[in-house]
Design a protein around this motif. Structure first.
Motif, PDB file in Angstrom:
ATOM      1  N   MET A 180       0.806  -1.219   0.000  1.00  0.00           N
ATOM      2  CA  MET A 180       0.000   0.000   0.000  1.00  0.00           C
ATOM      3  C   MET A 180       0.843   1.276   0.000  1.00  0.00           C
ATOM      4  SD  MET A 180      -3.315  -0.663   2.438  1.00  0.00           S
ATOM      5  CE  MET A 180      -2.514  -1.482   3.809  1.00  0.00           C
ATOM      6  N   ARG A 181       2.136   1.130  -0.236  1.00  0.00           N
ATOM      7  CA  ARG A 181       3.016   2.290  -0.131  1.00  0.00           C
ATOM      8  C   ARG A 181       2.627   3.400  -1.104  1.00  0.00           C
ATOM      9  NH1 ARG A 181       5.711   3.762   4.316  1.00  0.00           N
ATOM     10  NH2 ARG A 181       7.203   5.371   3.771  1.00  0.00           N
ATOM     11  N   PHE A 182       1.944   3.041  -2.202  1.00  0.00           N
ATOM     12  CA  PHE A 182       1.529   4.054  -3.167  1.00  0.00           C
ATOM     13  C   PHE A 182       0.657   5.125  -2.529  1.00  0.00           C
ATOM     14  CE2 PHE A 182      -1.869   0.880  -3.315  1.00  0.00           C
ATOM     15  CZ  PHE A 182      -3.018   1.650  -3.347  1.00  0.00           C
ATOM     16  N   LEU A 183       0.015   4.789  -1.417  1.00  0.00           N
ATOM     17  CA  LEU A 183      -0.871   5.743  -0.770  1.00  0.00           C
ATOM     18  C   LEU A 183      -0.116   6.907  -0.129  1.00  0.00           C
ATOM     19  CD1 LEU A 183      -3.354   3.159   0.736  1.00  0.00           C
ATOM     20  CD2 LEU A 183      -3.939   4.930  -0.929  1.00  0.00           C
ATOM     21  N   ASN A 184       1.128   6.678   0.277  1.00  0.00           N
ATOM     22  CA  ASN A 184       1.918   7.790   0.820  1.00  0.00           C
ATOM     23  C   ASN A 184       2.074   8.899  -0.216  1.00  0.00           C
ATOM     24  OD1 ASN A 184       2.792   5.391   2.585  1.00  0.00           O
ATOM     25  ND2 ASN A 184       3.688   7.127   3.661  1.00  0.00           N
ATOM     26  N   ASP A 185       2.423   8.502  -1.440  1.00  0.00           N
ATOM     27  CA  ASP A 185       2.602   9.500  -2.492  1.00  0.00           C
ATOM     28  C   ASP A 185       1.277  10.153  -2.868  1.00  0.00           C
ATOM     29  OD1 ASP A 185       5.322   8.990  -2.594  1.00  0.00           O
ATOM     30  OD2 ASP A 185       5.123   7.467  -4.151  1.00  0.00           O
ATOM     31  N   LEU A 186       0.235   9.351  -3.038  1.00  0.00           N
ATOM     32  CA  LEU A 186      -1.055   9.896  -3.445  1.00  0.00           C
ATOM     33  C   LEU A 186      -1.626  10.855  -2.406  1.00  0.00           C
ATOM     34  CD1 LEU A 186      -2.847   6.823  -5.071  1.00  0.00           C
ATOM     35  CD2 LEU A 186      -2.091   8.904  -6.216  1.00  0.00           C
ATOM     36  N   ASP A 191       7.348   9.646   5.289  1.00  0.00           N
ATOM     37  CA  ASP A 191       7.870   8.282   5.355  1.00  0.00           C
ATOM     38  C   ASP A 191       7.662   7.604   6.707  1.00  0.00           C
ATOM     39  OD1 ASP A 191       8.707   8.409   2.757  1.00  0.00           O
ATOM     40  OD2 ASP A 191      10.771   8.966   3.237  1.00  0.00           O
ATOM     41  N   ASN A 192       7.454   8.389   7.759  1.00  0.00           N
ATOM     42  CA  ASN A 192       7.263   7.774   9.076  1.00  0.00           C
ATOM     43  C   ASN A 192       5.862   7.193   9.248  1.00  0.00           C
ATOM     44  OD1 ASN A 192       6.229  10.536   9.198  1.00  0.00           O
ATOM     45  ND2 ASN A 192       5.946  10.196  11.393  1.00  0.00           N
ATOM     46  N   GLU A 193       5.017   7.369   8.235  1.00  0.00           N
ATOM     47  CA  GLU A 193       3.653   6.848   8.302  1.00  0.00           C
ATOM     48  C   GLU A 193       3.491   5.658   7.360  1.00  0.00           C
ATOM     49  OE1 GLU A 193       1.437  11.045   9.484  1.00  0.00           O
ATOM     50  OE2 GLU A 193       0.808   9.980   7.692  1.00  0.00           O
ATOM     51  N   LYS A 194       2.819   4.630   7.851  1.00  0.00           N
ATOM     52  CA  LYS A 194       2.573   3.421   7.064  1.00  0.00           C
ATOM     53  C   LYS A 194       1.073   3.303   6.809  1.00  0.00           C
ATOM     54  CE  LYS A 194       2.921  -1.627   7.246  1.00  0.00           C
ATOM     55  NZ  LYS A 194       3.326  -2.793   8.077  1.00  0.00           N
ATOM     56  N   PRO A 195       0.645   3.252   5.544  1.00  0.00           N
ATOM     57  CA  PRO A 195      -0.788   3.065   5.277  1.00  0.00           C
ATOM     58  C   PRO A 195      -1.207   1.658   5.666  1.00  0.00           C
ATOM     59  CG  PRO A 195       0.471   3.008   3.232  1.00  0.00           C
ATOM     60  CD  PRO A 195       1.444   3.354   4.315  1.00  0.00           C
TER      61      PRO A 195
END
Length: 231
Positions: A180-186, A191-195
């Motif tokens: 789900m890392r794509f959600l950070n960019d969107l 970076d300290n947050e994990k979706p």
């Protein structure tokens, strides 16, 4: 030199609620009855949901208990159609890999009674998406602070959010594409947050259905063990 560390300070218990034993049982049973009417749905109407309702439900989630009261969560609420479309496109790309075999035979077999596949139209039809992020660390007075019991804390807050949405008359669906890392960019999150989850939120469509298996809940004697002392 860093700021002074916070110190323990006690205040009298606020918002104390006193009810009788009979009232307590009644409240518990009424809540149970209402909880049984909560269903995860995949078919939504396009009926709008006002922002104030979403705000109140997320604020309720923010009252959840957390490790050392660090409140290691962030909620991104999305109603913009173009942004929802980008979330759906990226999520479906990951889901296609999963259903093509990436999830493994055992996991895919477990999902068969639920009736899911790689298509996620609810991500664009539901009026709101709420993306839940877990903060592995944060900042306090300009200094980096490690967060503790993050999965447990975020799990509690997410449960309270789902309950608040149901209490408000809304339906939702948990969605966890992997990765789900794509959600950070969107969502423009650091970076300290994990979706950890996407919640589709709205009103059920007229033809909404639920999987029959979803109505089969374990009985109390299978999910609870009690050790009672003498009363």
């Amino acid at each position: 030199m860093g700021q002074d560390k916070p110190v323990y300070e006690a205040v009298p218990l606020p918002d104390r609620r006193e009810i009788s034993d009979d009232e307590m049982l009644q409240e518990a049973e009424e809540f149970l009855a209402r909880a049984k009417t909560r269903h995860s749905i995949r078919e939504y109407s396009d009926r709008p949901v006002q922002r104030a309702v979403i705000d109140a439900c997320i604020a309720a989630a923010g009252t959840a208990p957390s490790g050392a009261n660090q409140q290691p969560w962030h909620f991104v609420a999305i109603s913009d159609p173009e942004m929802k479309a980008r979330v759906r496109e990226a999520a479906e790309q990951e889901e296609e890999k999963f259903y093509a075999g990436g999830g493994g035979d055992e996991w895919l077999s477990a999902l068969e009674p639920i009736g899911t596949d790689a298509a996620k139209p609810h991500l664009t039809i539901a009026p709101w998406l709420i993306v839940i992020f877990a903060q592995r660390w944060g900042w306090r007075d300009g200094e980096k602070v490690k967060h503790y019991y993050v999965p447990e804390s975020v799990g509690i807050a997410t449960g309270m959010l789902i309950t608040a949405l149901h209490h408000a008359g809304l339906s939702c669906l948990t969605h966890t594409p992997n990765p789900m890392r794509f959600l950070n960019d969107l969502c423009g999150r650091p970076d300290n947050e994990k979706p950890v989850m996407i919640l589709a939120v709205g009103h059920p469509a007229e033809d909404a259905t639920v999987p029959a298996v979803a109505k089969k809940k374990k009985p109390l004697n299978e999910i609870m063990t009690a050790f009672e002392g003498e009363t």
